[in-house]
Motif scaffolding. Structure first.
Motif, PDB file in Angstrom:
ATOM      1  N   HIS A 174      47.702  14.987  26.897  1.00 20.77           N
ATOM      2  CA  HIS A 174      46.596  15.783  26.384  1.00 20.77           C
ATOM      3  C   HIS A 174      46.632  17.169  27.021  1.00 20.77           C
ATOM      4  CE1 HIS A 174      44.830  11.997  25.015  1.00 20.77           C
ATOM      5  NE2 HIS A 174      45.010  11.530  26.237  1.00 20.77           N
ATOM      6  N   ASP A 175      46.391  18.197  26.224  1.00 18.00           N
ATOM      7  CA  ASP A 175      46.197  19.545  26.762  1.00 18.00           C
ATOM      8  C   ASP A 175      44.708  19.762  26.952  1.00 18.00           C
ATOM      9  OD1 ASP A 175      48.867  20.257  26.812  1.00 18.00           O
ATOM     10  OD2 ASP A 175      48.843  20.971  24.746  1.00 18.00           O
ATOM     11  N   LYS A 176      44.324  20.107  28.180  1.00 20.33           N
ATOM     12  CA  LYS A 176      42.907  20.317  28.480  1.00 20.33           C
ATOM     13  C   LYS A 176      42.703  21.749  28.944  1.00 20.33           C
ATOM     14  CE  LYS A 176      41.618  15.652  29.366  1.00 20.33           C
ATOM     15  NZ  LYS A 176      40.603  14.854  29.974  1.00 20.33           N
ATOM     16  N   ALA A 177      41.588  22.326  28.536  1.00 17.53           N
ATOM     17  CA  ALA A 177      41.261  23.707  28.916  1.00 17.53           C
ATOM     18  C   ALA A 177      40.574  23.721  30.281  1.00 17.53           C
ATOM     19  CB  ALA A 177      40.350  24.341  27.875  1.00 17.53           C
ATOM     20  N   ILE A 178      40.844  24.777  31.045  1.00 22.23           N
ATOM     21  CA  ILE A 178      40.158  24.979  32.320  1.00 22.23           C
ATOM     22  C   ILE A 178      38.744  25.462  31.994  1.00 22.23           C
ATOM     23  CG2 ILE A 178      40.148  26.315  34.454  1.00 22.23           C
ATOM     24  CD1 ILE A 178      43.191  26.455  34.223  1.00 22.23           C
ATOM     25  N   PRO A 179      37.713  24.919  32.656  1.00 25.12           N
ATOM     26  CA  PRO A 179      36.332  25.296  32.334  1.00 25.12           C
ATOM     27  C   PRO A 179      36.080  26.798  32.533  1.00 25.12           C
ATOM     28  CG  PRO A 179      36.370  23.429  33.842  1.00 25.12           C
ATOM     29  CD  PRO A 179      37.769  23.907  33.705  1.00 25.12           C
ATOM     30  N   PRO A 180      35.327  27.416  31.615  1.00 26.90           N
ATOM     31  CA  PRO A 180      35.063  28.854  31.713  1.00 26.90           C
ATOM     32  C   PRO A 180      34.301  29.250  32.974  1.00 26.90           C
ATOM     33  CG  PRO A 180      34.385  28.019  29.565  1.00 26.90           C
ATOM     34  CD  PRO A 180      34.798  26.849  30.387  1.00 26.90           C
ATOM     35  N   TRP A 181      33.454  28.368  33.511  1.00 28.47           N
ATOM     36  CA  TRP A 181      32.708  28.719  34.723  1.00 28.47           C
ATOM     37  C   TRP A 181      33.655  28.933  35.899  1.00 28.47           C
ATOM     38  CZ3 TRP A 181      33.293  25.653  38.946  1.00 28.47           C
ATOM     39  CH2 TRP A 181      33.726  24.344  38.746  1.00 28.47           C
ATOM     40  N   LEU A 182      34.799  28.257  35.886  1.00 20.05           N
ATOM     41  CA  LEU A 182      35.774  28.448  36.947  1.00 20.05           C
ATOM     42  C   LEU A 182      36.411  29.837  36.860  1.00 20.05           C
ATOM     43  CD1 LEU A 182      36.891  26.800  39.283  1.00 20.05           C
ATOM     44  CD2 LEU A 182      38.690  26.016  37.780  1.00 20.05           C
ATOM     45  N   GLY A 183      36.661  30.299  35.627  1.00 21.67           N
ATOM     46  CA  GLY A 183      37.186  31.643  35.440  1.00 21.67           C
ATOM     47  C   GLY A 183      36.190  32.721  35.826  1.00 21.67           C
ATOM     48  N   ILE A 184      34.929  32.504  35.483  1.00 24.22           N
ATOM     49  CA  ILE A 184      33.889  33.485  35.828  1.00 24.22           C
ATOM     50  C   ILE A 184      33.723  33.574  37.336  1.00 24.22           C
ATOM     51  CG2 ILE A 184      31.417  33.969  35.652  1.00 24.22           C
ATOM     52  CD1 ILE A 184      31.583  32.748  32.797  1.00 24.22           C
ATOM     53  N   SER A 185      33.751  32.426  38.009  1.00 26.81           N
ATOM     54  CA  SER A 185      33.630  32.461  39.473  1.00 26.81           C
ATOM     55  C   SER A 185      34.853  33.120  40.100  1.00 26.81           C
ATOM     56  CB  SER A 185      33.406  31.059  40.029  1.00 26.81           C
ATOM     57  OG  SER A 185      34.525  30.239  39.766  1.00 26.81           O
ATOM     58  N   GLY A 186      36.029  32.952  39.505  1.00 26.25           N
ATOM     59  CA  GLY A 186      37.221  33.641  39.990  1.00 26.25           C
ATOM     60  C   GLY A 186      37.108  35.145  39.849  1.00 26.25           C
ATOM     61  N   ILE A 187      36.515  35.588  38.751  1.00 29.10           N
ATOM     62  CA  ILE A 187      36.314  37.022  38.536  1.00 29.10           C
ATOM     63  C   ILE A 187      35.351  37.579  39.583  1.00 29.10           C
ATOM     64  CG2 ILE A 187      35.325  38.740  36.963  1.00 29.10           C
ATOM     65  CD1 ILE A 187      36.365  36.979  34.657  1.00 29.10           C
ATOM     66  N   VAL A 188      34.249  36.883  39.816  1.00 26.55           N
ATOM     67  CA  VAL A 188      33.243  37.372  40.765  1.00 26.55           C
ATOM     68  C   VAL A 188      33.803  37.401  42.186  1.00 26.55           C
ATOM     69  CG1 VAL A 188      31.015  36.821  41.807  1.00 26.55           C
ATOM     70  CG2 VAL A 188      31.289  36.668  39.341  1.00 26.55           C
ATOM     71  N   VAL A 189      34.423  36.314  42.619  1.00 31.01           N
ATOM     72  CA  VAL A 189      34.971  36.262  43.980  1.00 31.01           C
ATOM     73  C   VAL A 189      36.106  37.257  44.136  1.00 31.01           C
ATOM     74  CG1 VAL A 189      36.175  34.778  45.624  1.00 31.01           C
ATOM     75  CG2 VAL A 189      34.222  33.895  44.369  1.00 31.01           C
ATOM     76  N   GLY A 190      36.960  37.376  43.118  1.00 34.93           N
ATOM     77  CA  GLY A 190      38.058  38.331  43.183  1.00 34.93           C
ATOM     78  C   GLY A 190      37.575  39.770  43.270  1.00 34.93           C
ATOM     79  N   ALA A 191      36.535  40.095  42.514  1.00 30.89           N
ATOM     80  CA  ALA A 191      35.986  41.451  42.572  1.00 30.89           C
ATOM     81  C   ALA A 191      35.362  41.737  43.935  1.00 30.89           C
ATOM     82  CB  ALA A 191      34.949  41.641  41.465  1.00 30.89           C
ATOM     83  N   LEU A 192      34.656  40.754  44.481  1.00 27.36           N
ATOM     84  CA  LEU A 192      34.052  40.945  45.804  1.00 27.36           C
ATOM     85  C   LEU A 192      35.109  41.115  46.889  1.00 27.36           C
ATOM     86  CD1 LEU A 192      31.080  38.409  45.695  1.00 27.36           C
ATOM     87  CD2 LEU A 192      30.959  40.909  45.619  1.00 27.36           C
ATOM     88  N   LEU A 193      36.168  40.329  46.840  1.00 29.50           N
ATOM     89  CA  LEU A 193      37.232  40.465  47.831  1.00 29.50           C
ATOM     90  C   LEU A 193      37.953  41.802  47.700  1.00 29.50           C
ATOM     91  CD1 LEU A 193      38.869  36.922  47.922  1.00 29.50           C
ATOM     92  CD2 LEU A 193      37.498  38.006  49.684  1.00 29.50           C
ATOM     93  N   THR A 194      38.215  42.217  46.465  1.00 35.27           N
ATOM     94  CA  THR A 194      38.895  43.495  46.254  1.00 35.27           C
ATOM     95  C   THR A 194      38.028  44.653  46.738  1.00 35.27           C
ATOM     96  OG1 THR A 194      40.035  42.587  44.337  1.00 35.27           O
ATOM     97  CG2 THR A 194      39.989  44.963  44.536  1.00 35.27           C
ATOM     98  N   LEU A 195      36.758  44.651  46.391  1.00 30.94           N
ATOM     99  CA  LEU A 195      35.866  45.718  46.846  1.00 30.94           C
ATOM    100  C   LEU A 195      35.685  45.683  48.359  1.00 30.94           C
ATOM    101  CD1 LEU A 195      33.148  45.652  44.051  1.00 30.94           C
ATOM    102  CD2 LEU A 195      34.909  47.389  44.434  1.00 30.94           C
ATOM    103  N   GLY A 196      35.624  44.478  48.923  1.00 30.31           N
ATOM    104  CA  GLY A 196      35.515  44.374  50.375  1.00 30.31           C
ATOM    105  C   GLY A 196      36.748  44.918  51.071  1.00 30.31           C
ATOM    106  N   GLY A 197      37.919  44.693  50.490  1.00 28.60           N
ATOM    107  CA  GLY A 197      39.133  45.246  51.075  1.00 28.60           C
ATOM    108  C   GLY A 197      39.239  46.745  50.905  1.00 28.60           C
ATOM    109  N   LEU A 198      38.774  47.261  49.776  1.00 26.53           N
ATOM    110  CA  LEU A 198      38.854  48.704  49.538  1.00 26.53           C
ATOM    111  C   LEU A 198      37.883  49.479  50.416  1.00 26.53           C
ATOM    112  CD1 LEU A 198      39.184  48.849  45.646  1.00 26.53           C
ATOM    113  CD2 LEU A 198      40.923  49.424  47.334  1.00 26.53           C
ATOM    114  N   PHE A 199      36.686  48.940  50.636  1.00 29.37           N
ATOM    115  CA  PHE A 199      35.673  49.661  51.390  1.00 29.37           C
ATOM    116  C   PHE A 199      35.603  49.258  52.870  1.00 29.37           C
ATOM    117  CE2 PHE A 199      33.819  49.990  47.027  1.00 29.37           C
ATOM    118  CZ  PHE A 199      34.062  51.347  46.896  1.00 29.37           C
ATOM    119  N   SER A 200      36.573  48.479  53.331  1.00 29.75           N
ATOM    120  CA  SER A 200      36.634  48.102  54.737  1.00 29.75           C
ATOM    121  C   SER A 200      37.050  49.315  55.574  1.00 29.75           C
ATOM    122  CB  SER A 200      37.632  46.968  54.934  1.00 29.75           C
ATOM    123  OG  SER A 200      37.767  46.656  56.273  1.00 29.75           O
ATOM    124  N   LYS A 201      36.476  49.471  56.725  1.00 29.08           N
ATOM    125  CA  LYS A 201      36.739  50.670  57.538  1.00 29.08           C
ATOM    126  C   LYS A 201      37.930  50.484  58.492  1.00 29.08           C
ATOM    127  CE  LYS A 201      32.222  52.513  57.198  1.00 29.08           C
ATOM    128  NZ  LYS A 201      31.350  53.515  57.696  1.00 29.08           N
TER     129      LYS A 201
END
Length: 72
Positions: free
Chosen positions: A44-71
């Protein structure tokens, strides 16, 4: 440390976008019947749940911004 946060954040961000736009799936194989060495399976081919993708986007954006604005 800064570069690691940016790279990890970008990987999570791209992976989350990939899942949200419908390209994220995985294959699951189930054994239906097994008699001796004979085995009947179904794949069976099963789709990855969309909430997992949304949480990946949010965490990824926070980590990227945290790395860019780190002193450091």
């Amino acid at each position: 440390m800064r570069a690691i946060l940016i790279i990890l954040g970008l990987v999570l961000l791209v992976g989350g976008l990939w899942v949200v736009f419908g390209h994220g799936s995985y294959t699951q194989t189930d054994t239906l019947l097994q008699i001796g060495s004979a085995k009947f399976t179904a794949t069976h081919d099963k789709a990855i749940p969309p909430w997992l993708g949304i949480s990946g986007i949010v965490v990824g954006a926070l980590l990227t911004l945290g790395g860019l604005f780190s002193k450091r």
